[in-house]
Design an enzyme around this catalytic site. Structure first.
Site, PDB file in Angstrom:
ATOM      1  N   GLY A 158       0.807  -1.222   0.000  1.00  9.67           N
ATOM      2  CA  GLY A 158       0.000   0.000   0.000  1.00  9.67           C
ATOM      3  C   GLY A 158       0.837   1.267   0.000  1.00  9.67           C
ATOM      4  O   GLY A 158       2.069   1.226   0.153  1.00  9.67           O
ATOM      5  N   HIS A 159       0.180   2.395  -0.137  1.00 17.24           N
ATOM      6  CA  HIS A 159       0.892   3.673  -0.199  1.00 17.24           C
ATOM      7  C   HIS A 159       1.601   3.991   1.119  1.00 17.24           C
ATOM      8  O   HIS A 159       1.100   3.706   2.183  1.00 17.24           O
ATOM      9  CB  HIS A 159      -0.003   4.830  -0.636  1.00 17.24           C
ATOM     10  CG  HIS A 159      -1.271   5.024   0.116  1.00 17.24           C
ATOM     11  ND1 HIS A 159      -2.166   6.003  -0.220  1.00 17.24           N
ATOM     12  CD2 HIS A 159      -1.815   4.377   1.158  1.00 17.24           C
ATOM     13  CE1 HIS A 159      -3.189   5.953   0.597  1.00 17.24           C
ATOM     14  NE2 HIS A 159      -3.004   4.980   1.437  1.00 17.24           N
ATOM     15  N   ASN A 160       2.779   4.562   0.976  1.00 12.57           N
ATOM     16  CA  ASN A 160       3.577   5.017   2.120  1.00 12.57           C
ATOM     17  C   ASN A 160       4.091   3.880   3.006  1.00 12.57           C
ATOM     18  O   ASN A 160       4.546   4.120   4.122  1.00 12.57           O
ATOM     19  CB  ASN A 160       2.799   6.024   2.974  1.00 12.57           C
ATOM     20  CG  ASN A 160       2.449   7.245   2.163  1.00 12.57           C
ATOM     21  OD1 ASN A 160       1.311   7.434   1.759  1.00 12.57           O
ATOM     22  ND2 ASN A 160       3.458   8.046   1.875  1.00 12.57           N
TER      23      ASN A 160
END
Lengths: 371, 371, 371
Positions: free
Chosen positions: A269-271
């Protein structure tokens, strides 16, 4: 005669044998005479037991090996195959030496030894240079003359591809992407705009790096997209398995540190940040903003929630579900192994009664204490 | 008038109706007069109840059917829809005949009967032959003149594509790959070097066959890649769902036996063998060197560890987790169905106390016995 | 100065700032002077606290922000970062205002506020128009002159692409597909024949829409393919994450209603219907013919069996397994969080004894009652 780490880890083994030139070595057609067992032992720092002059031409499993092959024993499940192997030599631990019917190389980590030998003996495919006439490369992209852009690949504006890198058929390299040296993008890989990739990175077919993270905000029942402005940074010596997806950051970047190895069909996922030399098996889902430590191993089909931290040296067995931060190194597990369907049906009903059962147990204990 | 197995299973139904030419049949525009119910009954070996002369032009669900349609009942959940259907005829089991308001074809397996009828009535798309001008086909590749290579497909050196096979847009066929006859690779499929594919194999978009297995050996904290020298062998009549990945073997080959059906987003690790006529639903992860028997069925989101064996005729329900060998045929399950969140929170705490609860229970039993 | 919903939700924010022209605004190079905090507050309907004249040029996280940045606090986990932020302004709830060391915009939903501000401040990439010379577009396809077909994309017979839509590199658009206006298909997306896609739909790389559903019927041990004759209908404002697969219907269509947001690596089986404004996180598997209600949220790695219904406003936490219909709105969960491996091994043994434990507990209760 050290074995080059760089060549080993770039997944292509190009130039691996540069420092190694035994008589008769011929890697080009796979029909070479190979190496003597002595030469291989020296390369591995292994002890030879048996005929050190025997020729080793190829690697094989214990079961399939024929004379001229070298095999290995790294999992005691395969010990029965050792007893019957027709290999010329086997890489193994001291413990199994007495059971070995043929020549042996004794090393502390036979699987690692095998990795090196297989790299030595696998003929490296020559990688052509240049841009195929059917590829599309933007005028503002910078492709090293030594790199290869395969048919129907697309390299968009201001992207950079380093020396010795290979961009396979149908790959799409977005605007402003940086790809370092000696990378291999197999086929149909997508790298979205602005992603930065280090050296010796290997991306298998269907990998997607830098698609938008799943950022949505609810406005009275309707989802509003949150722009995903961050990017993805992939450090050196990372390998990413087929159809795995690594999302770009919402604001800051998603970061995959050096030497991370990801299997197939993983969601990052993002980050997310994945620490150096962590390895993750297939089918794992990692929620946004999770930070995973260094040297972790994560079994297949595990799931990790977002906004948590996993310490260095954490090991998760397959199907583990991680809802919260793990602060201490160690081995963690969850998941329920199969039973026959009839038993499972009975037991699964009780799962919904556990709290009640625990309370009844407590009541009984009190009653008995009072008597 | 037997229905051709080959045409049915290749997913294209090309030439299916070759032996079938009732008056008025017109498949080209979907506006044909279809077949009489009698003809269809003969093709299926079914018993007709009601008007055997009625014309059947298309298939439809019980709910959506209009006159001219044939429908089926294979799941008793849909029995209420049977009572109200406007279909001209319904394929069903004897058990439901009395409830059927229209003509009926009675067969032992209505879903199978429906499969055959739908194949008869679905106009097969003509598949063009030849290599599109925008495709890249290596000079050393061998493409049967009767095969079709779609726009922007890539066929690399020494690959072979058999008669009647279709390589869709954006597919990447690696060096030395063999693809048999009457295969269909839909779009953006990647088949890596050396993979061997039989006849009548259907690969859906985004499938990746033959990417490297996840072979890594640890060298003092750093992962060393183990070359993946094996290949993948896909037998005849296999279907592989969208974005599923099948890794190449480390040394020996990964093998998918004939008639195996894989759904979407499945991971098949290196050196896995899947036995003939096994069917696996979406989202399943299979670890390396697992051997799965013949005629198994595996439910969605199941996970199977590596280095184990699953016997023939094993059936796993959805979300099953298999950590060890299964020696006996049968139906197995695991996984925990949902509860309301509040109950789950209470019960899940107790899951960590199960062993302690069991011990306390034992203590109570002893105490009571002693009294 | 309302913020355009349409531009926000199409993921490209093209033309977003059309109605907004503060002095000095320059979006082309990202070096513009931005907006005053007052302007932004007006756009959001937010209350300003602190210097309303300060210039806001970009968005950033609390931790990374520098002067000129606006940040947000939507998760109380990040409160410590608020205290130290160097942002010029922070979007937050009233509750945290007193802790904010810089200017603040108070709104009821800071994440939503941030979504709007980030869209304002993110320079929209200009999307070119026209068909790239390397793309293949069938003579019978209809592409709006205002649409863009990128290099090596394929648009087959009778497909339609609407105004302002972008078909990225390597995308394969099948025969008879309809794509509405202002859609974005990033790269290597496959849309199979006949699929209908609405307006402002965003498909990330590797998405596959309309591959065959998993329809197979057993004929004496051999699987027979059931033709998948239905299609897929995707309504307006849907977003689909990387490598997600949505199968075509067997007879009727698979339907994704308006405003649905799907993350990466999700499987949507044939004839599934997903209700409007439902959001599904990564790695979820949805069986065929499941009907999911409106405004649901489904956590990562959940699994949903086929042939069931989930009511509107159902929320499932991550790893939930849904075997049956859910008739009531609410929050549901399942799955087992990790323990240390040693505890898990002990507890997991007891899982297979739960029913027996429950019976023994009952026996004890009876015994004690009788005393």
């Amino acid at each position: 005669m050290p074995i080059s780490k760089r060549a080993v880890s770039d997944g292509n083994a190009r130039g691996l044998a540069a420092g190694l030139s035994p008589a008769g070595l011929d890697h080009t057609g796979g029909r070479g005479l190979g190496y003597s067992l002595r030469d291989i032992a020296e390369a591995l720092g292994a002890t030879v037991h048996g005929d050190a002059d025997c020729r080793i031409e190829r690697v094989a499993t214990l079961a399939d090996a024929k004379p001229g092959s070298i095999s290995f024993l790294a999992n005691r499940r395969y010990r029965p195959q050792l007893l019957k192997t027709r290999a010329s030599a086997v890489i193994l631990e001291q413990e199994f030496l007495s059971a070995c019917p043929v020549a042996a190389l004794v090393v502390p980590n036979p699987y690692l030894g095998f990795a090196h030998v297989a790299t030595l003996l696998s003929p490296a495919q020559p990688v052509p240079s240049g841009i195929h006439s059917s590829a599309y490369v933007s005028d503002t992209a910078v492709v090293h003359p030594n790199a290869c852009i395969a048919p129907h690949a697309v390299v968009e504006d201001e992207a950079r591809v380093g020396a010795g890198s290979y961009i396979g058929p149908g790959c799409a390299i977005g605007r402003g992407v940086t790809i370092g040296d000696d990378c291999t993008l197999r086929a149909n890989v997508t790298v979205c705009h602005g992603v930065q990739i280090g050296d010796r990175v290997l991306l298998h077919p269907g990998v997607v790096i830098g698609a938008d993270g799943f950022g949505i905000a609810n406005d009275a029942g309707v989802w509003v997209k949150v722009p995903q402005i961050g990017s993805v940074i992939i450090a050196n010596d990372v390998e990413v398995g087929a159809n795995t997806t690594i999302d770009r950051g919402a604001l800051a970047d998603t970061v995959i540190e050096e030497g991370v190895k990801l299997d197939n069909l993983i969601q990052v996922g993002h980050n997310v940040r994945i620490g150096a030399h962590t390895a993750i098996a297939a089918g794992v889902a990692i929620g946004g903003s999770a930070t995973i430590g260094k040297r972790c191993t994560i079994g297949g089909a595990a799931s990790i929630a977002g906004h948590l931290e996993i310490a260095d040296d954490v090991h998760l067995t397959a199907t583990s579900a991680v809802p919260n931060t793990i602060s201490e190194p160690g081995l963690y597990s969850s998941g329920m192994p199969i039973q026959d369907n009839r038993s499972w049906r009975r037991n699964v009903v009780r799962m919904r009664q556990l709290d009640e059962m625990a309370k009844r147990l407590k009541t009984l204990e009190k009653k008995l204490d009072e008597e």
